[in-house]
Write an enzyme that holds these catalytic residues in place. Structure first.
Site, short mmCIF file in Angstrom:
data_model
loop_
_atom_site.label_atom_id
_atom_site.label_comp_id
_atom_site.label_asym_id
_atom_site.label_seq_id
_atom_site.Cartn_x
_atom_site.Cartn_y
_atom_site.Cartn_z
N THR A 103 27.75 44.59 14.00
CA THR A 103 27.39 43.90 12.35
C THR A 103 27.93 45.53 11.92
O THR A 103 27.23 46.66 11.86
CB THR A 103 26.16 43.53 12.27
OG1 THR A 103 25.89 42.20 12.66
CG2 THR A 103 25.90 43.35 10.31
N LYS A 179 29.57 38.35 7.83
CA LYS A 179 28.47 38.69 8.99
C LYS A 179 27.32 39.07 8.15
O LYS A 179 26.04 38.96 8.34
CB LYS A 179 28.87 39.59 10.34
CG LYS A 179 28.31 40.03 11.36
CD LYS A 179 27.91 38.72 12.18
CE LYS A 179 26.85 39.42 13.45
NZ LYS A 179 26.71 39.96 13.81
N LYS A 247 17.43 46.88 12.69
CA LYS A 247 19.14 47.25 12.81
C LYS A 247 19.88 46.29 11.48
O LYS A 247 20.15 47.34 10.96
CB LYS A 247 19.48 47.72 13.84
CG LYS A 247 21.68 48.13 13.26
CD LYS A 247 22.11 48.20 14.65
CE LYS A 247 22.35 46.58 15.43
NZ LYS A 247 23.59 45.96 14.51
#
Lengths: 305, 305
Positions: A103, A179, A247
């Site tokens: 990602t 995503k 994250k």
């Protein structure tokens, strides 16, 4: 003749043999692809080797590889592997393909593509969804974008590893953008599942009962049905860890800020994952974010004494 | 003999003939129940009468009713109808049943039950889920709790109106508590669907494409799949209005505060629905909350010029 043979029987390298990368490597082996695996963790490379994978140092075989799949943590790692002090991009065969699965911000994907194209390499922006079980089964969802040549060259990877491939455009960026949208929703859904389960427990509704009822009501989500069972079982062994959403929601909120999009809900969810990480839960399953709500409310969760 | 006849052929009154109440009234008529409908709106009562419903003033027929179903806005309206200046509770038959469908704080449901039991009346805490289409089809989900006698007396209502009945306990409260958990999740899921769709559009992902991809990924939710099509169509004619979630997330956050449960995500979603209401969107479909994100980001939504 060499070209034809290498096109029909490409040699693949998988960089990063974590739960997703190992599954991808094994899926490629199952399809009979010559596949090298690279990881700093000796135990993982051995596991890959035992299953028939080739193991070597990346620098010594990089010139033989037709496809490199990067299953690392983030854009920084991708850039470091490709363009860092001992970056491999310059040593790859002309026309070879790099596939990046982490990602990342779409602007990072665009930058990486431009730099690779400049030196005659192909790039597929290919974030993956589905978790380690789907990775092992070769049944991932890939949100891909890139040049037609990159898609064509990626066929051995896509056919071995993906159940579903979305072609989101003929350049890097849209794959990563989609995503991020998925992680935005997924992260908020996990956090609100935790918030609502604690709200229910505080009112005397056991988590198991909420799972049973809500799963057939308008309040359900994919993440609710997938993660609440972990809370019910009191089992926080990581399928996907708290740190992943620290994250990924960090990437989402930072990209949204740069675009001038307000993300109050993603911010609220990120704060919860951050708080979980700060409480030492970073390596636990992301459903462990529920513990931050439970602690604040003085609630006992299933499996706690 | 009168008792037996009234038990086998109960007379029902439905108070509140909005989109949900009208559907409930019509479903009771379809099952052949003698049903009165009450609403301040003349057009709605006429619509009910045309379909075979009985219409009269509540005060003049209240003594004939075996079951009263309250499909009003909130606990305050339920209390006012039952116990207010011209409250009907004192005029009902001994042993008659009141069924309350609004989303309310569980403590309100407990209080109403106690006051009704005191004067010899039954109460079923029976919030509903499913929307107006399911209401018309007699296919609602009912999150019910109450005494066994209340459940038994409610059978004509439940069999006519519900596809699925969850029996959540033998007293009022748990039904309302579960409904709040559902609204908590549903409201946040609508708000984050809007937030993520705008984040996608800002990156060049059309809403239609995000709908197509995310619906088969881990980021999906029931509300995402149900409400994003309204955004894609640019059609905000209300299935369920923005004002409903201003109300319901207000109930959720207030109940959670009283219990000491932090609800950062529900609060963030509530602020968005409040902001939509303040922009004059209160009567539009709840998916119109997307307009607040789009305005903030300077994004054009589908259907806008």
């Amino acid at each position: 003749m060499n070209d034809v043979s290498s096109a029909s029987k490409p040699t693949v390298g998988v960089v990063g043999l974590g739960s997703m990368g190992l599954g991808i490597g094994l899926s490629l082996l199952k399809e009979g692809r010559a596949t090298y695996g690279f990881d700093l963790d000796q135990q993982r490379t051995e596991q890959f080797q035992v299953a028939g994978g080739r193991v070597d140092t990346l620098s010594s075989v990089v010139g033989k590889l037709d496809i490199i799949v990067l299953v690392v943590v983030n854009a920084e790692q991708v850039k470091s592997i490709l363009f860092g002090a001992s970056g491999i991009a310059v040593d790859m065969k002309l026309g070879a393909l790099i596939i990046a699965c982490p990602t990342m911000d779409a602007t990072d994907a665009e930058e990486i593509e431009a730099r690779l194209n400049e030196i005659g390499l192909l790039y597929l922006d290919a974030p993956i969804s589905g978790g380690s079980i789907k990775a092992n089964e070769g049944a991932l969802t890939v949100m891909a974008s890139g040049a037609d040549e990159a898609f064509a060259a990626a066929e051995p990877f896509l056919s071995a590893c993906a159940e579903r491939v979305f072609n989101l455009g003929n350049r890097a960026g849209p794959g990563s953008a989609m995503k991020m949208v998925n992680q935005h929703l997924a992260g908020v859904h996990i956090a609100v599942a935790a918030e609502a389960i604690v709200f229910g427990i505080a009112q005397g509704i056991p988590a198991q009962k909420a799972l049973e009822v809500i799963s057939s009501c308008a309040g359900t989500s994919w993440m609710f049905e997938n993660r609440v069972p972990h809370i019910v079982a009191g089992d926080y062994s990581p399928h996907s860890a708290v740190n992943i959403f620290v994250k990924d929601l960090g990437i989402v909120t930072s990209a949204a800020n740069a675009l001038g999009v307000k993300t109050d809900l993603a911010q609220a969810a990120l704060q919860r994952f951050n708080s979980a990480k700060q409480s030492g839960l970073g390596q636990e399953d992301d459903a462990a974010v529920v513990k931050t709500f439970a602690t604040d409310a003085g609630i006992t969760l299933p499996g706690e004494s």
